[in-house]
Scaffold this motif. Structure first.
Motif, PDB file in Angstrom:
ATOM      1  N   UNK A  26       0.822  -1.210   0.000  1.00  0.00           N
ATOM      2  CA  UNK A  26       0.000   0.000   0.000  1.00  0.00           C
ATOM      3  C   UNK A  26       0.855   1.259   0.000  1.00  0.00           C
ATOM      4  N   UNK A  27       2.138   1.100   0.270  1.00  0.00           N
ATOM      5  CA  UNK A  27       3.001   2.271   0.426  1.00  0.00           C
ATOM      6  C   UNK A  27       3.439   2.791  -0.937  1.00  0.00           C
ATOM      7  N   UNK A  28       3.203   4.075  -1.224  1.00  0.00           N
ATOM      8  CA  UNK A  28       3.599   4.606  -2.527  1.00  0.00           C
ATOM      9  C   UNK A  28       5.107   4.664  -2.709  1.00  0.00           C
ATOM     10  N   UNK A  29       5.860   4.565  -1.607  1.00  0.00           N
ATOM     11  CA  UNK A  29       7.312   4.638  -1.735  1.00  0.00           C
ATOM     12  C   UNK A  29       7.949   3.263  -1.841  1.00  0.00           C
ATOM     13  N   UNK A  30       7.186   2.215  -1.662  1.00  0.00           N
ATOM     14  CA  UNK A  30       7.713   0.858  -1.806  1.00  0.00           C
ATOM     15  C   UNK A  30       7.430   0.404  -3.220  1.00  0.00           C
ATOM     16  N   UNK A  31       8.350   0.707  -4.119  1.00  0.00           N
ATOM     17  CA  UNK A  31       8.112   0.347  -5.510  1.00  0.00           C
ATOM     18  C   UNK A  31       9.241  -0.475  -6.099  1.00  0.00           C
ATOM     19  N   UNK A  32      10.118  -0.990  -5.264  1.00  0.00           N
ATOM     20  CA  UNK A  32      11.231  -1.794  -5.768  1.00  0.00           C
ATOM     21  C   UNK A  32      10.709  -2.961  -6.593  1.00  0.00           C
ATOM     22  N   UNK A  33      11.306  -3.194  -7.761  1.00  0.00           N
ATOM     23  CA  UNK A  33      10.864  -4.335  -8.578  1.00  0.00           C
ATOM     24  C   UNK A  33      10.938  -5.650  -7.811  1.00  0.00           C
ATOM     25  N   UNK A  34      12.026  -5.831  -7.028  1.00  0.00           N
ATOM     26  CA  UNK A  34      12.089  -6.990  -6.152  1.00  0.00           C
ATOM     27  C   UNK A  34      12.386  -6.497  -4.748  1.00  0.00           C
ATOM     28  N   UNK A  35      11.409  -6.655  -3.882  1.00  0.00           N
ATOM     29  CA  UNK A  35      11.570  -6.189  -2.502  1.00  0.00           C
ATOM     30  C   UNK A  35      12.622  -7.037  -1.791  1.00  0.00           C
ATOM     31  N   UNK A  36      13.255  -6.451  -0.789  1.00  0.00           N
ATOM     32  CA  UNK A  36      14.316  -7.194  -0.108  1.00  0.00           C
ATOM     33  C   UNK A  36      13.807  -8.484   0.526  1.00  0.00           C
ATOM     34  N   UNK A  37      12.529  -8.532   0.847  1.00  0.00           N
ATOM     35  CA  UNK A  37      12.021  -9.770   1.453  1.00  0.00           C
ATOM     36  C   UNK A  37      11.894 -10.889   0.428  1.00  0.00           C
ATOM     37  N   UNK A  38      11.899 -10.519  -0.851  1.00  0.00           N
ATOM     38  CA  UNK A  38      11.726 -11.535  -1.881  1.00  0.00           C
ATOM     39  C   UNK A  38      13.038 -11.962  -2.509  1.00  0.00           C
TER      40      UNK A  38
END
Lengths: 316, 280, 358
Positions: free
Chosen positions: A215-227
């Motif tokens: 939901x966060x507009x600033x979390x747009x990394x193509x691959x999040x660190x958790x993945x």
């Protein structure tokens, strides 16, 4: 609120008719009380779908990164500051956007209202300037609006959009007598053990659905660190250490970029107030660098820019 | 209740580097427990989940044929966490094999038919299993003409090079080996993409089935060629890849429409695929 | 005794107990079984193991999170292993022992019970049986609580269940106000009621009142959502329908719908290692996440949000229907409708898909 709706519809229809934009992002009425649904329209005659009320808490900037079209987007104060940072971070270009700015008096916290109703189901909710009128089977309640704002709206000091192409209403007075960090200061006073216990309990219910991140507009990394898998930074189960790591690291990734739009807390299915982590970092950034996120498109977030007089030795 | 998530322990017997870029290795596994080998009765076309403790599992087509006793062969491409760990292992190391999983090439239907095999790159593994199976003296007379068109980017990227040459010398199988391009003057086979070679060699579709396995781009251009040669969709058979985890149709991730690639596939006819969403 | 024509199981005479004795009932059950019931936690209710009978709270129409974790825990250690290459156990997986005493889930709603039956077809197949799901199913007694007041987002009657449906339950309780009627559906249910010392018979007046409550509850659910044409629709036509573009925009692929849904079962398998010990663990996963179908090669058949949103609804309202012929993979609990942060409403998808002309 009706006036806002009319203005938004008029703007959307005008922009689409005059081919100033390819699409308009706004809200339409929800299917259940106190909810609205983000909507994308491409034709002027769809303008009637657009709607505005105190339940438009979603941050539409979430839908902007990496889009290629010319977009008109409805933005509250917090949303507009996120857009500023997205522009600075090259996720969208200013020229693509036509920002329909909405001076905001705060969004309603649906879960707080449901809590106040104590299990009675609301079937319809309407609002006046100062009240929410809730009707259900065999009851009607009138609640004071200001007592049921989202946590972040209650302490908001940037209700007016900072970047916009037109405003749908006169700017609203900004709140000045709010202590944004009252709860943070309370936690700061705790001992290390107390704090550890506090965060264990705060994050205990987390089910790692990652709704807050999405939901966060600033979390747009193509691959999040958790993945990431090479290397893998943390485990994917509900192990408390991994869960804490996720929330702490995400908060750090948002330091200087979070506008406290409240989306993360709003979407959490188990109601975790992870904003406390973000506000702590917001306080740090303000104290160290005198910076508030996204106030101006001339100012870069402090953690993505380097000045020769920065304090850290290792930079030199 | 046999736990379908528990792999059979196997020992790595040999590791052969197949390709010049060293990204493909063939592993020969031997079961630690002889009873497990009896339970692992498989047919050409099936796959297994290879389990590396501490890293995870990967679904890999079985490259050995059921006629090859006492061991299993898998050719693994190094792409991620598990395959990298596997590539770094040595003969003697223990790991796990779970299976056999999935369906298989329709051997009952292929009886008495001509079989045209079209393969590309490292998708050739279950096709090797099929060729070895059909060429076995017990099986050869059950099938008609066998034609194989197999290509890779360069000669060094072909799998099972020695076997390919050996099959080339046989007269009960017609081999068309090709590479996309080569500067090697000693290369004596075809040069050209697999779909082009298929078109040029024009295998007959009469009483024939086509088994097609390769990267999506190869399949995309080969299918129209086969159709043009007269193969109807029911007689074009392909084996699909998908991201898999459980391999037994439970974790829900490998579906194409109603079909789980790990359980209802990975072998499908073109006719079946045309009923499903093109989401693979 | 009479036979319910729907399931052929003879429905036994109904028992009853005083509502005021409910806490005692729970305390008695607690002595014998691991007992779970809804417990209020701030503004939401969720199942918890009861430390004492007075913790239970049945006032909410349903729990925030579904009870699927009883049969399908969010994180489950499947196997353990050592990573010491020199050991003779190197590379060998050992199944992790599970402590599964007889449990009772008290107060489960009929929709959630039916959900277990639907998910059974995934984990208990002729070819493969998932030992963890099956053992939990076999060791858990479901004492259901009928819904006297379904909420406006419930639609169980549209999908083959109902506020008083006994499907999958061992006991069905009906709260009449002063009395609680307990209808025994299975031998296990009978055993549990015996241990709770519930032996009194329901009177005819009680039975009549329960029937009246059932009729009122079913009536309150209003008109049914359309589902009758889903089976016959052409799969590819639905897949390529034009409405997906509009439906998918608001979705943020957050996964909340999947995690609160009682009929969502997808999972991921991961190996986690610490020093020289490791476990192979399975965790809930969601087709909403971009990496769900991401191949090692980098290819991703569902790299676009539209494809993922479409997959959710196509699976629940079409693929499951075609594959298993048991209706939709949805029990109408309404949790996704309540919890979706952007108000994507599955009820709209029922209409869009069922009524699609293409």
């Amino acid at each position: 609120m009706e006036a806002y709706t009319e203005k938004i519809r008029e703007a959307a229809q005008r922009l689409l008719k005059e081919n100033k934009v390819d699409l308009v992002m706004g809200f339409q009425r929800g299917t259940i009380p106190m909810m609205s649904q983000p909507v994308l329209i491409r034709k002027a005659n769809e303008g009637e779908r657009l709607h505005w009320d105190s339940h438009c808490g979603s941050n539409l900037a979430n839908y902007l990164p990496k889009r290629k079209e010319r977009i008109a987007v409805v933005a509250k104060g917090c949303d507009s500051r996120n857009i500023v940072v997205q522009i600075l971070e090259n996720q969208i270009r200013r020229e693509q956007l036509y920002i329909i700015g909405v001076p905001c008096l705060g969004m309603i916290d649906r879960r707080q209202v449901l809590g106040a109703l104590q299990g009675r189901e609301p079937l319809s909710v309407s609002e006046t300037n100062a009240h929410l009128v809730i009707q259900g089977k065999g009851f009607e309640e009138k609640l004071e609006r200001s007592l049921f704002l989202q946590d972040n709206c209650a302490i908001c000091i940037h209700r007016n959009p900072v970047l916009f192409d037109e405003l749908v209403a006169e700017p609203v007075p900004e709140q000045t007598e709010v202590d944004r960090y009252e709860d943070v200061k309370g936690i700061e006073k705790m001992t290390a053990d107390e704090r550890w216990q506090y965060f264990r309990e705060l994050l205990g219910p987390c089910i790692r659905c990652y709704a807050c991140r999405n939901a966060c507009p600033m979390c747009y990394c193509p691959t999040c660190f958790v993945d990431e898998s090479t290397p893998q930074w943390l485990g994917k189960s509900i192990d408390p250490t991994d869960t804490t790591t996720f929330h702490f690291l995400r908060a750090y990734h948002l330091a200087g970029r979070c506008t406290d739009c409240g989306n993360c807390q709003r979407v959490c299915p188990v109601g975790i107030n992870m904003r406390q982590l973000n506000k702590k970092l917001e306080k740090e950034i303000k104290e160290r660098y005198g910076y508030e996120t996204g106030r101006s498109i001339e100012q870069r977030p402090p953690l993505d820019t380097y000045r020769p007089d920065d304090a850290q030795q290792f930079f030199k | 209740m046999q736990n379908p998530y528990l792999p059979y322990p196997v020992r790595i017997d040999t590791i052969t580097v197949e390709t010049e870029d060293r990204n493909l290795k063939t592993f020969k596994f031997v079961f630690l427990n002889p009873e497990d080998e009896k339970r692992f009765t498989y047919k050409a076309g099936q796959f297994a989940e290879l389990s590396v403790t501490g890293k995870g599992e990967i679904p890999i087509g079985i490259a050995s044929s059921p006629t090859e006793k006492g061991y299993l062969l898998f050719t693994v491409n190094k792409v991620g966490v598990v395959t990298t760990a596997l590539h770094q292992m040595s003969p003697g190391d223990i790991m796990g094999v779970r299976g056999p999983l999935g369906n298989w090439y329709p051997w009952e239907i292929l009886e008495g038919r001509n079989v045209v095999i079209v393969g590309g790159g490292f998708a050739f593994t279950t096709l090797r299993s099929s060729i070895v199976y059909m060429l076995h003296p017990d099986n050869r007379k059950r099938f008609g003409d066998i034609t194989v068109i197999y290509g890779a980017r360069t000669p060094g990227m072909l799998l099972y090079k020695e076997e390919l040459m050996a099959w080339e010398r046989r007269d009960d199988i017609k081999m068309h080996i090709t590479v996309d391009a080569t500067k090697d003057p000693s290369w004596k086979y075809h040069v050209g993409f697999v779909p082009t070679v298929t078109k040029d060699t024009a295998p007959s579709s009469e009483n024939a089935y086509a088994l097609v396995c390769g990267p999506p781009i190869m399949i995309k251009f080969t299918l129209p060629v086969l159709t043009g040669l007269g193969f109807p969709p029911e007689r074009i058979i392909t084996s699909l890849e998908m991201r898999m985890k459980c391999g037994i149709g439970m974790c829900g991730r490998c579906n194409i429409g109603t079909e789980y690639v790990c359980k209802d596939g990975p072998v499908f006819t073109l006719a079946q695929l045309s009923q499903l969403p093109a989401e693979y | 005794m009479y036979v319910n024509p729907a399931d052929g199981i003879p429905r036994m005479a109904k028992r009853a107990f005083k509502k005021a004795a409910l806490i005692d009932v729970l305390n008695r059950l607690k002595e014998r079984y691991r007992l779970y019931a809804p417990v209020r936690q701030n503004d939401m209710t969720n199942y918890q193991e009861l430390a004492s009978g007075d913790q239970a709270d049945f006032s909410a129409s349903n729990t925030r999170l579904s009870p699927k974790s009883f049969m399908h825990p969010q994180s489950l250690c499947m196997f353990a292993f050592g990573t010491d290459k020199g050991s003779d156990q190197a590379g060998i997986l050992r199944e992790v022992e599970k402590d599964l005493p007889r449990s009772v889930v008290f107060g489960i709603r009929p929709c959630d019970s039916k959900a277990f039956q639907l998910v059974d077809v995934n984990f208990n197949t002729p070819e493969y049986q998932d030992p963890w799901w099956i053992r939990r199913r076999q060791s858990t007694t479901l004492v259901g609580m009928a819904c006297n007041s379904p909420c406006s987002t419930c639609f169980c009657t549209s999908v083959g269940s109902g506020p008083f449906s006994p499907d999958g339950l061992d006991v069905l309780l009906t709260d009449l106000g002063d009395d609680v009627v307990a209808e025994v559906m299975t031998a296990w249910g009978s055993e549990v009621l015996d241990h709770a010392d519930i032996r009194g018979r329901a009177t005819d007046a009680m039975t009549e009142k329960a029937t009246a409550l059932q009729q009122e509850a079913e009536r309150s659910l209003g008109s049914l959502l359309p589902t009758e044409s889903l089976r016959e629709k052409n799969l590819n036509a639905l897949f390529n329908a034009p409405f997906w573009d509009d439906v998918q925009f608001a979705c943020i692929n957050c996964g909340v719908c999947t995690f609160v849904c009682p009929t969502c079962w997808c999972f991921d398998v991961q190996d986690e290692v610490r020093n020289q010990q490791g476990v192979r663990v399975r965790n809930w996963d969601a087709c909403m996440y971009p990496l769900f179908t991401h191949h090692g090669s980098g290819h991703n058949p569902r790299h676009q949000k539209l494809q993922r949103v479409r997959q959710r609804f196509m699976h629940k309202l079409k693929y499951f229907v075609d594959k298993y012929d048991r209706g939709v993979a949805c029990v109408g609990c309404g949790r996704c409708v309540q919890q979706c942060p952007v108000n994507i409403d599955i009820r709209q998808l029922f209409r869009l898909m069922n009524d699609f002309k293409g």
